[in-house]
Design a protein around this motif. Structure first.
Motif, PDB file in Angstrom:
ATOM      1  N   MET A   1      -1.514  -7.767  10.658  1.00 21.80           N
ATOM      2  CA  MET A   1      -2.051  -6.574   9.986  1.00 21.80           C
ATOM      3  C   MET A   1      -1.094  -6.123   8.892  1.00 21.80           C
ATOM      4  SD  MET A   1      -4.951  -5.418  11.083  1.00 21.80           S
ATOM      5  CE  MET A   1      -4.932  -3.656  10.815  1.00 21.80           C
ATOM      6  N   ALA A   2      -1.659  -5.782   7.735  1.00 17.79           N
ATOM      7  CA  ALA A   2      -0.825  -5.277   6.638  1.00 17.79           C
ATOM      8  C   ALA A   2      -0.353  -3.866   6.960  1.00 17.79           C
ATOM      9  CB  ALA A   2      -1.631  -5.267   5.349  1.00 17.79           C
ATOM     10  N   ARG A   3       0.903  -3.611   6.637  1.00 19.49           N
ATOM     11  CA  ARG A   3       1.424  -2.247   6.805  1.00 19.49           C
ATOM     12  C   ARG A   3       1.135  -1.472   5.538  1.00 19.49           C
ATOM     13  NH1 ARG A   3       7.606  -2.938   8.376  1.00 19.49           N
ATOM     14  NH2 ARG A   3       7.431  -4.398   6.664  1.00 19.49           N
ATOM     15  N   ASP A   4       0.365  -0.392   5.663  1.00 19.10           N
ATOM     16  CA  ASP A   4       0.067   0.430   4.494  1.00 19.10           C
ATOM     17  C   ASP A   4       1.352   1.089   4.003  1.00 19.10           C
ATOM     18  OD1 ASP A   4      -2.556  -0.297   4.715  1.00 19.10           O
ATOM     19  OD2 ASP A   4      -3.132   1.477   5.868  1.00 19.10           O
ATOM     20  N   ARG A  77       6.681  -6.904 -11.834  1.00 21.55           N
ATOM     21  CA  ARG A  77       7.592  -7.755 -11.067  1.00 21.55           C
ATOM     22  C   ARG A  77       8.402  -6.933 -10.071  1.00 21.55           C
ATOM     23  NH1 ARG A  77      10.109 -11.829 -15.553  1.00 21.55           N
ATOM     24  NH2 ARG A  77      10.991 -12.866 -13.744  1.00 21.55           N
ATOM     25  N   MET A  78       8.797  -5.712 -10.492  1.00 20.28           N
ATOM     26  CA  MET A  78       9.557  -4.855  -9.591  1.00 20.28           C
ATOM     27  C   MET A  78       8.702  -4.427  -8.391  1.00 20.28           C
ATOM     28  SD  MET A  78      11.837  -1.464 -10.444  1.00 20.28           S
ATOM     29  CE  MET A  78      10.574  -0.229 -10.237  1.00 20.28           C
ATOM     30  N   ILE A  79       7.437  -4.042  -8.657  1.00 22.34           N
ATOM     31  CA  ILE A  79       6.551  -3.640  -7.562  1.00 22.34           C
ATOM     32  C   ILE A  79       6.309  -4.818  -6.616  1.00 22.34           C
ATOM     33  CG2 ILE A  79       4.202  -2.860  -6.980  1.00 22.34           C
ATOM     34  CD1 ILE A  79       4.217  -1.209  -9.551  1.00 22.34           C
ATOM     35  N   ARG A  80       6.142  -6.021  -7.187  1.00 21.52           N
ATOM     36  CA  ARG A  80       5.939  -7.206  -6.338  1.00 21.52           C
ATOM     37  C   ARG A  80       7.149  -7.427  -5.433  1.00 21.52           C
ATOM     38  NH1 ARG A  80       4.718 -11.055  -9.972  1.00 21.52           N
ATOM     39  NH2 ARG A  80       2.482 -10.893  -9.674  1.00 21.52           N
ATOM     40  N   ARG A  85       9.751  -7.110  -0.111  1.00 24.82           N
ATOM     41  CA  ARG A  85      10.796  -6.593   0.783  1.00 24.82           C
ATOM     42  C   ARG A  85      10.197  -5.788   1.928  1.00 24.82           C
ATOM     43  NH1 ARG A  85      16.080  -4.480  -2.608  1.00 24.82           N
ATOM     44  NH2 ARG A  85      16.444  -6.369  -3.826  1.00 24.82           N
ATOM     45  N   ALA A  86       9.019  -5.203   1.675  1.00 17.86           N
ATOM     46  CA  ALA A  86       8.352  -4.409   2.709  1.00 17.86           C
ATOM     47  C   ALA A  86       7.511  -5.285   3.635  1.00 17.86           C
ATOM     48  CB  ALA A  86       7.475  -3.350   2.064  1.00 17.86           C
ATOM     49  N   GLY A  87       7.533  -6.599   3.406  1.00 15.58           N
ATOM     50  CA  GLY A  87       6.839  -7.523   4.317  1.00 15.58           C
ATOM     51  C   GLY A  87       5.441  -7.909   3.880  1.00 15.58           C
ATOM     52  N   VAL A  88       5.053  -7.591   2.637  1.00 15.19           N
ATOM     53  CA  VAL A  88       3.718  -7.937   2.160  1.00 15.19           C
ATOM     54  C   VAL A  88       3.717  -9.396   1.675  1.00 15.19           C
ATOM     55  CG1 VAL A  88       1.952  -7.429   0.415  1.00 15.19           C
ATOM     56  CG2 VAL A  88       3.211  -5.569   1.497  1.00 15.19           C
ATOM     57  N   ASN A  89       2.672 -10.146   2.042  1.00 19.02           N
ATOM     58  CA  ASN A  89       2.530 -11.521   1.560  1.00 19.02           C
ATOM     59  C   ASN A  89       1.060 -11.794   1.239  1.00 19.02           C
ATOM     60  OD1 ASN A  89       1.223 -12.162   4.081  1.00 19.02           O
ATOM     61  ND2 ASN A  89       3.265 -12.306   5.010  1.00 19.02           N
ATOM     62  N   ARG A  90       0.723 -13.069   0.987  1.00 13.40           N
ATOM     63  CA  ARG A  90      -0.649 -13.421   0.603  1.00 13.40           C
ATOM     64  C   ARG A  90      -1.672 -13.083   1.683  1.00 13.40           C
ATOM     65  NH1 ARG A  90      -0.668 -19.562  -0.883  1.00 13.40           N
ATOM     66  NH2 ARG A  90       0.615 -19.555   1.004  1.00 13.40           N
ATOM     67  N   PHE A  91      -1.206 -13.047   2.932  1.00 17.76           N
ATOM     68  CA  PHE A  91      -2.131 -12.850   4.047  1.00 17.76           C
ATOM     69  C   PHE A  91      -2.227 -11.387   4.486  1.00 17.76           C
ATOM     70  CE2 PHE A  91      -0.022 -17.015   4.389  1.00 17.76           C
ATOM     71  CZ  PHE A  91      -1.115 -17.830   4.125  1.00 17.76           C
ATOM     72  N   SER A  92      -1.325 -10.558   4.007  1.00 14.42           N
ATOM     73  CA  SER A  92      -1.376  -9.138   4.380  1.00 14.42           C
ATOM     74  C   SER A  92      -1.395  -8.295   3.115  1.00 14.42           C
ATOM     75  CB  SER A  92      -0.164  -8.762   5.233  1.00 14.42           C
ATOM     76  OG  SER A  92       1.036  -8.909   4.514  1.00 14.42           O
ATOM     77  N   ARG A  93      -2.558  -7.779   2.795  1.00 18.08           N
ATOM     78  CA  ARG A  93      -2.720  -6.975   1.577  1.00 18.08           C
ATOM     79  C   ARG A  93      -2.920  -5.517   1.991  1.00 18.08           C
ATOM     80  NH1 ARG A  93      -3.749  -9.715  -3.051  1.00 18.08           N
ATOM     81  NH2 ARG A  93      -5.173  -8.155  -3.895  1.00 18.08           N
ATOM     82  N   GLY A 120      -0.055  -7.395  -5.146  1.00 16.58           N
ATOM     83  CA  GLY A 120      -0.523  -7.737  -3.802  1.00 16.58           C
ATOM     84  C   GLY A 120      -1.184  -6.631  -3.010  1.00 16.58           C
ATOM     85  N   ALA A 121      -1.445  -5.472  -3.631  1.00 19.64           N
ATOM     86  CA  ALA A 121      -2.077  -4.367  -2.902  1.00 19.64           C
ATOM     87  C   ALA A 121      -3.591  -4.562  -2.859  1.00 19.64           C
ATOM     88  CB  ALA A 121      -1.754  -3.041  -3.578  1.00 19.64           C
TER      89      ALA A 121
END
Length: 331
Positions: A1-4, A77-80, A85-93, A120-121
């Motif tokens: 699960m993506a962390r909001d 690029r900074m937001i990405r 760093r917050a754990g977001v990847n291709r599978f958790s948006r 990635g949001a």
């Protein structure tokens, strides 16, 4: 699960709040790039330490100036990197709430949403910084009571009168802490013929800077480069000199607060007299700022608890009750 996530995308610092966890990142809004390869070398505190200390092909930049995106590509690029760093990847948006200045234009709003989406949001909502700060400071914003919040950030200063979950009166100016730093740099250059860096000016502001006279003041040594011969030189600055150097910027902030108070409906003005003005943001930590504002506005002024974190904490609380606060998000 993506962390909001909630992001306070500040000119000086960027904070990230993860739903159910609290603040997980607090870094300067600086990114270091290799101009030759366009590669990101560092971000945050590590990049901030490089400001004014890099070779010609390496540049440490702040992608946001005066609360606005000055470089869309670098901001993206900074937001990405922040989301990674917050754990977001291709599978958790995740759903993302971004805090932005009230004075932001429609074009700038779209730029923030687009940068967040590309990073990635899954969904991005924007909330005004003063409104988020009021929520973070636990003010009764949903009640028919006037709550005045002053957010003095790195690039903008915003004064908002909030009642019934919305902004009733607003005054936003693109003057903030960085303008105070720049004023100190300009004063030292013109008065002494000495060039000092951005970080040195910030150190002077923190050490001896003030908006009004405070007891126990003392002078400080400042090191810089002599513009005539190029050699290092040390000078002594007094708090009085620094106060004179930054008086124009401090006055602009004070005037904007008074102007917002003048525009307030009479019933809500009475509430401000009773409950006072609440200060948030890094610029509110300048010594004597509460006294200076209180004297000019003739109402009590207080610093909220954790003024640097109030905005992102407020946005985080909106995340926790996302469906109930839809009306507070910007269109």
């Amino acid at each position: 699960m993506a962390r909001d996530l909630a992001i306070d995308l500040g000119t000086a610092n960027t904070l990230v709040y993860a739903r159910g966890q609290g603040i997980i990142l607090n870094e300067p809004s600086v990114i270091a790039l290799n101009r030759r390869t366009n590669e990101v070398l560092a971000m945050g505190r590590e990049a901030w330490q490089m400001i004014g200390r890099t070779p010609a092909h390496v540049v440490a930049v702040r992608p946001l100036r005066k609360g606005a995106i000055t470089d869309f590509e670098i901001t993206q690029r900074m937001i990405r990197l922040l989301l990674q760093r917050a754990g977001v990847n291709r599978f958790s948006r995740p759903k993302v709430v971004v805090c932005v200045p009230s004075a932001i234009t429609a074009v700038e709003r779209r730029a923030v949403i687009e940068a967040s989406r590309r990073a990635g949001a899954a969904e991005t909502r924007l909330i005004e910084q003063p409104l988020a700060a009021a929520i973070g400071a636990s003010l009764p914003i949903n009640e028919p009571v006037g709550n005045m919040v002053v957010d003095i950030g790195g690039g903008t200063s915003e004064t908002a009168l909030i009642s019934m979950g919305g902004v009733v009166a607003l005054k936003a100016i693109r003057v903030g802490s960085f303008d105070i730093d720049a004023a100190i740099q300009a004063y030292v250059r013109h008065q002494f013929g000495i060039a000092i860096g951005e970080r040195t000016a910030e150190g002077v502001k923190i050490t001896i800077g003030s908006a009004a006279y405070t007891a126990g003041e003392c002078s400080a040594e400042v090191r810089g480069r002599n513009l005539m011969n190029g050699l290092p030189e040390t000078i002594v600055l007094s708090p009085f000199e620094v106060r004179a150097a930054i008086s124009e910027q401090v006055m602009a902030i004070v005037d904007s607060v008074v102007s917002c108070l003048v525009e307030a409906p009479p019933e809500l003005s009475q509430d401000v007299i009773t409950h006072g003005i609440h200060l948030v943001g890094g610029g509110s930590l300048l010594r004597g700022m509460t006294e200076r504002l209180s004297q000019a506005a003739e109402v009590p002024v207080s610093l909220v608890g954790a003024p640097l974190e109030a905005v992102v904490v407020g946005a985080g609380r909106c995340l926790e009750s996302f469906d109930d606060v839809q009306a507070m998000f910007m269109e």
